[in-house]
Enzyme design. Structure first.
Site, PDB file in Angstrom:
ATOM      1  N   LYS A  56      34.205  35.456  55.806  1.00 40.01           N
ATOM      2  CA  LYS A  56      33.216  35.127  54.762  1.00 40.01           C
ATOM      3  C   LYS A  56      32.194  36.231  54.467  1.00 40.01           C
ATOM      4  O   LYS A  56      31.142  35.987  53.890  1.00 40.01           O
ATOM      5  CB  LYS A  56      32.471  33.810  55.072  1.00 40.01           C
ATOM      6  CG  LYS A  56      33.359  32.637  55.385  1.00 40.01           C
ATOM      7  CD  LYS A  56      34.620  32.580  54.549  1.00 40.01           C
ATOM      8  CE  LYS A  56      34.362  32.162  53.102  1.00 40.01           C
ATOM      9  NZ  LYS A  56      35.658  32.236  52.345  1.00 40.01           N
ATOM     10  N   HIS A 117      40.705  40.071  59.980  1.00 43.91           N
ATOM     11  CA  HIS A 117      39.403  39.603  60.484  1.00 43.91           C
ATOM     12  C   HIS A 117      39.253  39.914  61.976  1.00 43.91           C
ATOM     13  O   HIS A 117      38.319  39.422  62.621  1.00 43.91           O
ATOM     14  CB  HIS A 117      39.277  38.082  60.313  1.00 43.91           C
ATOM     15  CG  HIS A 117      39.042  37.639  58.904  1.00 43.91           C
ATOM     16  ND1 HIS A 117      38.209  38.307  58.039  1.00 43.91           N
ATOM     17  CD2 HIS A 117      39.508  36.563  58.209  1.00 43.91           C
ATOM     18  CE1 HIS A 117      38.188  37.662  56.878  1.00 43.91           C
ATOM     19  NE2 HIS A 117      38.963  36.615  56.947  1.00 43.91           N
ATOM     20  N   SER A 147      28.453  30.118  54.455  1.00 46.27           N
ATOM     21  CA  SER A 147      29.701  30.268  53.719  1.00 46.27           C
ATOM     22  C   SER A 147      30.893  29.800  54.565  1.00 46.27           C
ATOM     23  O   SER A 147      31.806  29.128  54.073  1.00 46.27           O
ATOM     24  CB  SER A 147      29.866  31.736  53.314  1.00 46.27           C
ATOM     25  OG  SER A 147      31.033  31.918  52.563  1.00 46.27           O
TER      26      SER A 147
HETATM   27  P1  A3P Z   1      29.802  32.204  49.350  1.00 45.52           P
HETATM   28  O1  A3P Z   1      30.534  31.122  50.089  1.00 45.52           O
HETATM   29  O2  A3P Z   1      28.438  32.465  49.917  1.00 45.52           O
HETATM   30  O3  A3P Z   1      29.749  31.983  47.874  1.00 45.52           O
HETATM   31  P2  A3P Z   1      35.551  36.213  52.057  1.00 45.52           P
HETATM   32  O4  A3P Z   1      36.260  36.790  50.887  1.00 45.52           O
HETATM   33  O5  A3P Z   1      35.292  37.208  53.134  1.00 45.52           O
HETATM   34  O6  A3P Z   1      36.194  34.950  52.510  1.00 45.52           O
HETATM   35  O7  A3P Z   1      34.082  35.837  51.562  1.00 45.52           O
HETATM   36  C1  A3P Z   1      33.869  34.849  50.610  1.00 45.52           C
HETATM   37  C2  A3P Z   1      32.429  34.945  50.142  1.00 45.52           C
HETATM   38  O8  A3P Z   1      32.303  36.078  49.273  1.00 45.52           O
HETATM   39  C3  A3P Z   1      32.017  33.718  49.321  1.00 45.52           C
HETATM   40  O9  A3P Z   1      30.618  33.582  49.557  1.00 45.52           O
HETATM   41  C4  A3P Z   1      32.331  34.205  47.914  1.00 45.52           C
HETATM   42  O10 A3P Z   1      31.660  33.494  46.905  1.00 45.52           O
HETATM   43  C5  A3P Z   1      31.853  35.649  47.994  1.00 45.52           C
HETATM   44  N1  A3P Z   1      32.434  36.497  46.951  1.00 45.52           N
HETATM   45  C6  A3P Z   1      33.738  36.664  46.650  1.00 45.52           C
HETATM   46  N2  A3P Z   1      33.880  37.474  45.591  1.00 45.52           N
HETATM   47  C7  A3P Z   1      32.625  37.841  45.220  1.00 45.52           C
HETATM   48  C8  A3P Z   1      32.108  38.670  44.170  1.00 45.52           C
HETATM   49  N3  A3P Z   1      32.909  39.279  43.292  1.00 45.52           N
HETATM   50  N4  A3P Z   1      30.766  38.814  44.082  1.00 45.52           N
HETATM   51  C9  A3P Z   1      29.946  38.190  44.962  1.00 45.52           C
HETATM   52  N5  A3P Z   1      30.375  37.396  45.961  1.00 45.52           N
HETATM   53  C10 A3P Z   1      31.708  37.222  46.096  1.00 45.52           C
END
Ligand code: A3P
Length: 304
Positions: A56, A117, A147
């Site tokens: 996340k 990860h 998240s």
């Molecule tokens: P939130 O749950 O706080 O919205 P991962 O890809 O490592 O699983 O992380 C997911 C997190 O990154 C989520 O956070 C998601 O909304 C955010 N995220 C993914 N793409 C993004 C983007 N283009 N800009 C900002 N945040 C992004």
């Protein structure tokens, strides 16, 4: 077989959440543990690029940026397949007949964009032997926790997070899949000058995406042209990715990821923890944070 075909195959299949095991004390899906020898002996190619992060921290965002760089700014090229098929997730062993991360990677020609990860001590040694470039994304612990809680609620591929209160304690003690946030960000940080590691902060990507994209481009040896930069920035914005089925995980069937519980592209902000942390939880968190982080030179922003 893809997730979509799998869903079709099983009709109204309901998925059991996974059993967890451990490798060197790090909690991982039991299927990953059972395949550990093969994962550990994975062979990288010197041209492969690994995108690594604690869960996340924004890995999907970075994967899309790196993919756009490889595609020279051609967003149609990035729509060739969903994220999880474009970039093998090294340690994932999905229920059959979905291919594992290793199988996907082995079927692909280098240069591959790979995702992991894993905490650094569990990363297959081939990445260092081949001197691969690694982009590590780090996000502040409070927003990661929030998240991750919502992600575990909606993703049946991970254990049930339980209540917010119990999850809060589990996260702080590192009793969540892939282990402790503290160990992860600190150990990758300590390694960054020994290997080709670009350490990027989610908060910097939110604050100034253009500058962070430029950094990634130059790390990958690409000249940032204005036109390509603008295309990458546009295609990888939160809104564009939220609407892009090849980047928002909507192609995964809802019996695995139920986006009506919480969308994959949820908020994409810095500071959402303030809407979740109780005052007493924040105090507990701050004490533990200080104890674990003091003097390591690694500073996160929890608001912008
Ligand atoms: P939130 O749950 O706080 O919205 P991962 O890809 O490592 O699983 O992380 C997911 C997190 O990154 C989520 O956070 C998601 O909304 C955010 N995220 C993914 N793409 C993004 C983007 N283009 N800009 C900002 N945040 C992004």
């Amino acid at each position: 077989m893809t997730f979509e075909q799998n869903a079709h195959h099983f009709g109204s299949f309901t998925m059991q959440r996974p059993q967890m095991g451990q490798i060197l004390g790090v909690p991982l899906d039991q299927n990953t543990c059972n395949t550990w020898r093969d994962i550990w002996s994975f062979q990288a190619h010197p041209k492969d690029v690994l995108v690594a992060a604690y869960p996340k921290a924004g890995i999907t965002w970075m994967q899309e940026i790196v993919d756009m760089i490889f595609q020279g700014g051609d967003s149609e090229g990035c729509r060739r397949a969903p994220t999880y098929d474009r970039h093998p997730f090294l340690e994932i062993v999905a229920p059959k007949p979905v291919p594992s991360g290793l199988q996907l990677a082995e079927a692909m020609d280098p240069p591959r964009i790979l995702k992991s990860h894993l905490p650094i001590q569990l990363l297959p040694p081939t990445f260092w032997e081949q001197d691969c470039r690694v982009i590590y994304v780090a996000r502040n612990a409070k927003d990661c926790l929030v998240s991750y809680f919502h992600f575990q609620r909606m993703n049946k591929g991970l254990p049930d997070p339980g209540s917010w209160g119990s999850y809060f304690s589990a996260f702080l003690s590192g009793d969540v899949p892939w282990g402790s946030w503290f160990d992860h960000v600190i150990d990758w940080w300590k390694a960054k000058d020994r290997h080709q590691i670009l350490y990027v902060f989610y908060e910097d990507m939110i604050k100034d995406p253009r500058r962070e994209i430029q950094k990634v481009m130059s790390f990958l040896g690409k000249d940032p042209s204005e036109e390509v930069l603008q295309k990458i920035q546009h295609h990888t914005s939160f809104q564009a990715m939220k609407e892009n089925p090849m980047a928002n995980y909507s192609t995964i069937p809802s019996f695995v990821m139920d986006q009506s519980i919480s969308p994959f592209m949820r908020k994409g902000t810095v500071g959402d923890w303030k809407n979740h942390f109780l005052v007493a939880q924040n105090e507990i968190f701050e004490v533990e944070y200080k104890r674990r982080m003091e003097g390591n030179g690694l500073a996160f922003r929890t608001q912008l």
